[in-house]
Design a protein around this motif. Structure first.
Motif, short mmCIF file in Angstrom:
data_model
loop_
_atom_site.label_atom_id
_atom_site.label_comp_id
_atom_site.label_asym_id
_atom_site.label_seq_id
_atom_site.Cartn_x
_atom_site.Cartn_y
_atom_site.Cartn_z
N ILE A 12 0.84 -1.20 0.00
CA ILE A 12 0.00 0.00 0.00
C ILE A 12 0.88 1.25 0.00
O ILE A 12 0.63 2.20 -0.76
N ASP A 13 1.91 1.27 0.84
CA ASP A 13 2.81 2.42 0.90
C ASP A 13 3.50 2.66 -0.44
O ASP A 13 3.70 3.80 -0.86
N GLN A 14 3.86 1.58 -1.09
CA GLN A 14 4.57 1.70 -2.36
C GLN A 14 3.66 2.19 -3.48
O GLN A 14 4.04 3.06 -4.27
N GLU A 15 2.45 1.65 -3.54
CA GLU A 15 1.55 1.97 -4.65
C GLU A 15 0.68 3.20 -4.40
O GLU A 15 0.23 3.85 -5.35
N PHE A 16 0.46 3.53 -3.13
CA PHE A 16 -0.43 4.66 -2.81
C PHE A 16 0.25 5.58 -1.79
O PHE A 16 -0.20 5.70 -0.65
N PRO A 17 1.32 6.26 -2.22
CA PRO A 17 2.03 7.15 -1.29
C PRO A 17 1.19 8.34 -0.84
O PRO A 17 1.52 9.00 0.15
N GLU A 18 0.10 8.60 -1.56
CA GLU A 18 -0.77 9.71 -1.18
C GLU A 18 -1.68 9.35 0.00
O GLU A 18 -2.41 10.20 0.52
N TRP A 19 -1.64 8.08 0.43
CA TRP A 19 -2.40 7.63 1.58
C TRP A 19 -1.46 7.46 2.77
O TRP A 19 -0.28 7.13 2.61
N GLU A 20 -1.98 7.64 3.98
CA GLU A 20 -1.21 7.40 5.19
C GLU A 20 -1.73 6.15 5.88
O GLU A 20 -2.95 6.00 6.09
N THR A 21 -0.82 5.23 6.21
CA THR A 21 -1.21 4.02 6.93
C THR A 21 -0.82 4.14 8.40
O THR A 21 0.23 4.69 8.73
N PHE A 22 -1.68 3.64 9.28
CA PHE A 22 -1.38 3.62 10.71
C PHE A 22 -1.95 2.34 11.29
O PHE A 22 -2.90 1.76 10.75
#
Length: 475
Positions: free
Chosen positions: A111-121
């Motif tokens: 997810i971090d690699q493909e969607f850097p515009e999102w923040e994961t927590f």
């Protein structure tokens, strides 16, 4: 009722299921009759939780006072989490404990690699899960999952502002689910599994609460099931079949099949393990199993003086008790943290037993082993993850009490890739057999590794589904 109170005040449930209380729920169904009258669910469950807290207070307060594990993260559990200030849309990923947190690793990386515009927590429910999450995601917010009181779940949702929630396996707490539904947040379950007991539980709750049923069957939710049986059970709860997918289990995608040679050599040097040493590791052991391992080690050591023993208990707060046990049985306990401080002068005798008192190191430590016993299995507590040493090609042994890992056990035993031992004598005999027959040990380890490699791919299948959801919300 004690299980619900333990959730309220951070004590891990016994057994570890958010639904275990509902064995008593037939009383509620009976009181409602067969009409399935609808009423506000949060009031019902808040009342049940609070009533349970009164009943279980003495025991839980005692555990909190005497054990750090039972009071860790208390403020966060009651909603005092940091407010998320990022302008990015957020994905809240929850893994109940260590296994689920590790399982989440590969999908978080994608997810971090493909969607850097999102923040994961990330959230978790146990202190060991929290420690592993902090180690693996040091650059991300990590916090404890809130207790399932309606005003607390709503408060946490307001503070972390998720645009999407991803649950690993099946960690559905009723008030949390309703709060997510009311906030119109899509919920994705990956690695989804649902036992027969949980299935019956959710059926009961759905009958007595329209709010829970609507939340469970919300058209925005997606259920990625591990098996066809899990998918059938989800559909039988009323979830539309177009929202249920069979994607397999991600746990195999996160299992390492090799450890960096430099890391392995560093550990070997730290523990003074020589090239000709044989290493027996007891991983994730439970009370009662350390004594068995020590007796087995003592018997084997009389013939095989180059045998070394490493014990990694499931709960490191038991370290002091295990150290005393090791001394009582005539051995010398060596704590990993003390070895790292170089405070121990090695005697290089076969009386030294290494005791792991850190979290998150077991995977690397398994790389040192010639034989691995996986704990919580000679005592009736359901077993621990035996696929981690299997992935490294190690001969794996476990006891008969592995009901929490039935699929994995069946897979390994069907492929003659592990050995189930019923008793202490069988454990001793099996290890001695493989000491005498190193080629047989190597072959069993390779079969175990092949089993792990053959089950990979679920992460990408889950990502295909998650990708579509995130792309639609980004557009």
């Amino acid at each position: 009722m004690l299980n619900l109170f333990q959730h309220l005040l951070s004590v891990p449930p016994l057994p570890a299921s958010p639904t275990s209380f509902w064995r008593e729920s037939d009383l509620i169904v009976a009181s409602r009759g067969a009409t399935g009258d609808k009423f506000r669910m949060p009031i019902i469950f808040d009342s049940i939780y609070l009533a349970a807290s009164v009943v279980g207070a003495p025991y839980t307060l005692f555990k909190m006072l005497t054990s750090e594990r039972h009071r860790s993260g208390l403020y966060q559990r009651f909603g005092m989490v940091s407010e998320r200030t990022s302008k990015k849309p957020g994905i809240w990923i929850h893994g109940a404990s260590v296994g689920e947190v590790i399982t989440a690793k590969s999908i978080i990386e994608k997810i971090d690699q493909e969607f850097p515009e999102w923040e994961t927590f990330i959230s978790t429910s146990t202190n060991t899960g929290y420690s592993v999450a902090k180690q693996n995601f040091s650059d991300k917010p990590v916090f404890y999952f809130p207790v399932d009181l309606s005003w607390i779940t709503k408060k946490v949702l307001r503070r972390v502002k998720p645009s999407c929630i991803l649950l690993i396996e099946l960690e559905i707490w009723p008030n949390f689910l309703v709060s997510v539904y009311e906030k119109n947040i899509p919920l994705i379950i990956v690695n989804g599994r649902i036992s027969n007991k949980s299935f019956k539980t959710y059926q009961i709750i759905s009958r007595i609460s329209e709010a829970f049923y609507n939340s469970l069957t919300n058209k925005m939710n997606i259920y990625c099931a591990r098996t066809e049986l899990d998918a059938q059970r989800f559909c039988s709860l009323g979830i539309p079949s177009e929202q249920v997918f069979v994607t397999g289990t991600m746990k195999y995608d996160n299992i390492p099949t090799h450890i960096d040679e430099n890391s392995k050599n560093e550990l070997a040097n730290l523990f003074h393990i020589k090239d000709n040493d044989l290493v027996l590791i007891g991983g994730s052991t439970h009370e009662g199993e350390e004594e068995i391992l020590l007796r087995v080690f003592e018997r084997l050591n009389k013939t095989y003086s180059n045998l070394r023993l490493i014990i990694a208990p499931r709960h490191i707060e038991r370290t002091r008790d295990i150290s005393r046990l090791i001394e009582k049985m005539g051995f010398v306990p060596l704590l990993k943290t003390e070895i790292e401080k170089s405070v121990y002068k090695w005697r290089n005798t076969n009386k030294e037993v290494i005791l792991i008192d850190t979290v998150g190191d077991l995977g690397k430590i398994y790389s040192l082993s010639n034989f691995v016993f996986v704990g919580k299995s000679l005592v009736p507590f359901g077993g621990q993850n035996m696929m981690e040493p299997a992935g490294l090609g190690k001969p794996v042994f476990f006891g008969p009490h592995v009901f929490n890992f039935k699929e994995e056990v069946d897979l390994l035993l069907r492929n003659e890739a592990a050995r189930l031992v019923e008793t202490e004598d069988e454990l001793w005999g099996s290890i001695e057999f493989f000491i005498k027959n190193p080629e047989a040990a190597k072959e069993m380890g390779l079969r175990a590794q092949e089993v792990v490699n053959g089950k990979r791919g679920a992460t990408e299948r889950n990502m295909e589904i998650i990708r579509k959801i995130l792309e639609s919300k980004s557009s």
